[in-house]
Design a protein around this motif. Structure first.
Motif, mmCIF file in Angstrom:
data_model
loop_
_atom_site.group_PDB
_atom_site.id
_atom_site.type_symbol
_atom_site.label_atom_id
_atom_site.label_comp_id
_atom_site.label_asym_id
_atom_site.label_seq_id
_atom_site.Cartn_x
_atom_site.Cartn_y
_atom_site.Cartn_z
ATOM 1 N N GLY A 1 0.785 -1.226 0.000
ATOM 2 C CA GLY A 1 0.000 0.000 0.000
ATOM 3 C C GLY A 1 0.817 1.276 0.000
ATOM 4 N N LEU A 2 2.079 1.213 -0.419
ATOM 5 C CA LEU A 2 2.978 2.369 -0.315
ATOM 6 C C LEU A 2 2.435 3.606 -1.026
ATOM 7 N N PHE A 3 1.927 3.475 -2.241
ATOM 8 C CA PHE A 3 1.465 4.646 -2.987
ATOM 9 C C PHE A 3 0.333 5.359 -2.245
ATOM 10 N N ASP A 4 -0.643 4.608 -1.754
ATOM 11 C CA ASP A 4 -1.744 5.226 -1.018
ATOM 12 C C ASP A 4 -1.273 5.768 0.320
ATOM 13 N N ASN A 5 -0.276 5.131 0.927
ATOM 14 C CA ASN A 5 0.252 5.646 2.197
ATOM 15 C C ASN A 5 0.887 7.032 1.999
ATOM 16 N N VAL A 6 1.547 7.238 0.875
ATOM 17 C CA VAL A 6 2.115 8.562 0.566
ATOM 18 C C VAL A 6 0.979 9.558 0.348
ATOM 19 N N ALA A 7 -0.020 9.176 -0.440
ATOM 20 C CA ALA A 7 -1.131 10.080 -0.719
ATOM 21 C C ALA A 7 -1.905 10.429 0.547
ATOM 22 N N GLY A 8 -1.839 9.553 1.546
ATOM 23 C CA GLY A 8 -2.576 9.780 2.789
ATOM 24 C C GLY A 8 -1.853 10.644 3.791
ATOM 25 N N LEU A 9 -0.636 11.084 3.507
ATOM 26 C CA LEU A 9 0.102 11.945 4.432
ATOM 27 C C LEU A 9 -0.636 13.291 4.594
ATOM 28 N N ALA A 10 -0.623 13.785 5.812
ATOM 29 C CA ALA A 10 -1.235 15.094 6.060
ATOM 30 C C ALA A 10 -0.414 16.175 5.362
ATOM 31 N N THR A 11 -1.081 17.248 4.979
ATOM 32 C CA THR A 11 -0.415 18.346 4.271
ATOM 33 C C THR A 11 0.017 19.429 5.251
ATOM 34 N N ALA A 12 1.289 19.815 5.135
ATOM 35 C CA ALA A 12 1.804 20.920 5.946
ATOM 36 C C ALA A 12 1.551 22.210 5.193
ATOM 37 N N ARG A 13 0.618 22.985 5.652
ATOM 38 C CA ARG A 13 0.267 24.237 4.972
ATOM 39 C C ARG A 13 0.985 25.397 5.612
ATOM 40 N N ALA A 14 1.438 26.315 4.748
ATOM 41 C CA ALA A 14 2.158 27.488 5.252
ATOM 42 C C ALA A 14 1.218 28.406 6.022
#
Length: 436
Positions: A423-436
């Motif tokens: 599930g590596l690809f979906d695990n990357v897509a599931g990372l939270a976004t660090a917004r400025a």
């Protein structure tokens, strides 16, 4: 602390070595070209200044040596190693793939290592034969590797590596494999000698060096083997310049980490879509692509990627998806009857990845494929890479440092075909976004 300087034959393993060094508590940086050892700059973590290599505990240069012919490989390492020798340290590392896949004509380990050793003044080379953390083991000089998390195979019977499209592994006996590349007398320190402990191992190494042995392979069957080998090599390096040859297990041996691996941070993506490119033809990568559900998917044949008109149409489709803020998984189909060579396919893939990555502001770049990753990162035109966090075995998250705004601070993951959970690809897509 002993300083380590390394040159990597590709980018996927280089990022794993970077992670291993950081995990061991070292300040480390990965460059795309040999840094100027006299160029003292402050590192603010941004832009192209990078970190002063003289102040680092370890640094390395990532290359695409694994995909080069002998003449190009020797010329490339000759130019790089001349600069790396200015570090004036006792330990140098030639990072190769943990599966040792190489051939006399392509990715020749012996020819490149000989030139590297000559440049840095190492009369003896230590070959570390396994990486247990990735389920690669060297026993009585023979190399074994697991198929993902499953069965362990002798490397010449491995379902993938025995049939690698460029450098198939036809021989599991590493001294015999390396003899075909120019090292006729590789010595072996087997697991029984290593089991006797540090003092006995140091004495055995010194005896062999005194007898004129220039290349010595070490069995590695357990993590404890690496600890003993590392202790011995650090002792030898006090009086002898050593060129260590092997995967990230070399860094693990020399700078072991006893701290538990921290959980991966949640905020690792920038604000923007994930661009994932799957150029590897391995069954594991194919499974990862098939299981990915958080992406728009585009598949292209190798022949079309090599065709300008088809490539331009694919570029338009990719940018349309990414500019709309959607994640994109772009995969090269497993068409074995195409008319484009593996090396030219990797180059075409690399140029395509670089073009897309420079044209849109990405939140994350994921590349699957060893040669593709190496050539793509070089084509991007960044200066260096730093470690961010562990993410998956053999596939850490790294950060780009570059002049171009779209690329500077871009989080990346470079993985070889055999690396990562399904599930590596979906695990990357599931990372939270660090917004400025």
């Amino acid at each position: 602390m002993t300083k380590l300087v390394f040159c990597a034959d590709d980018f996927t393993g280089a990022s794993d070595t970077l992670a291993t060094l950081a995990r061991g508590g070292l300040s480390a940086r990965l460059y795309l070209n040999a840094p100027d050892m006299s160029d003292h700059k402050n590192d603010d973590g941004h832009g192209s200044s990078g970190s002063d290599p003289d102040s680092l505990d370890a640094f390395g240069v990532a290359t695409s040596l694994r995909a080069m012919g002998v003449e190009d490989g020797v010329a490339t390492i000759g130019e790089l190693a001349g600069q790396l020798a200015k570090a004036d340290c006792g330990l140098y590392h030639f990072k190769i793939c943990s599966t040792f896949d190489s051939a006399p004509e392509t990715g020749n380990i012996a020819a490149v290592a000989d030139r590297y050793a000559q440049s840095v003044g190492a009369r003896w080379k230590a070959i570390i034969g396994g990486q247990p953390s990735l389920r690669r083991f060297c026993f009585l000089g023979n190399l074994f590797a697991a198929m993902g998390s499953g069965q362990i195979h002798r490397i010449d019977r491995h379902p993938v590596m025995a049939n690698h499209p460029v450098t198939p592994m036809r021989e599991a006996d590493l001294p015999r494999h390396l003899a075909g590349q120019g090292w006729a007398k590789v010595g072996l320190i087997d697991f029984t000698i290593i089991a006797q402990g540090r003092v006995a191992l140091i004495a055995e190494i010194r005896r062999r060096i005194a007898d004129g042995e220039t290349e010595t392979l070490f069995d590695v069957t357990t993590e404890n083997d690496l600890l003993t080998i590392g202790e011995a090599l650090r002792d030898i390096a006090r009086s002898e310049v050593i060129l260590c040859i092997g995967a990230s297990s070399v860094a693990q041996a020399l700078f072991p980490s006893f701290a538990p691996t921290p959980p991966s941070p949640r905020a690792l993506r920038r604000d923007g879509p994930v661009f994932a490119f799957a150029g590897s033809r391995s069954p594991l990568t194919a499974e990862q692509v098939a299981l990915a559900t958080r992406y728009e998917k585009i598949e292209i044949s190798p022949s079309d990627l090599g065709d300008r008109d088809a490539r331009n149409r694919a570029r338009t489709d990719c940018l349309s998806i990414l500019e709309a803020g959607k994640n994109l998984l772009f995969a090269v189909s497993d068409d074995r009857n195409h008319q484009i060579s593996s090396h030219n396919l990797a180059r075409a893939s690399a140029q395509f990845i670089a073009d897309i990555s420079r044209s849109v502001s990405l939140g994350f770049l994921l590349i699957a494929g060893g040669d593709t990753s190496s050539l793509a990162v070089q084509a991007l035109g960044i200066e260096s890479l730093s470690f961010v966090a562990d993410f998956d075995a053999g596939a850490p998250i790294i950060r780009a440092h570059a002049n171009q705004k779209n690329l500077d601070q871009l989080p990346m993951l470079l993985k070889g075909g055999q690396m990562g959970k399904p599930g590596l690809f979906d695990n990357v897509a599931g990372l939270a976004t660090a917004r400025a």
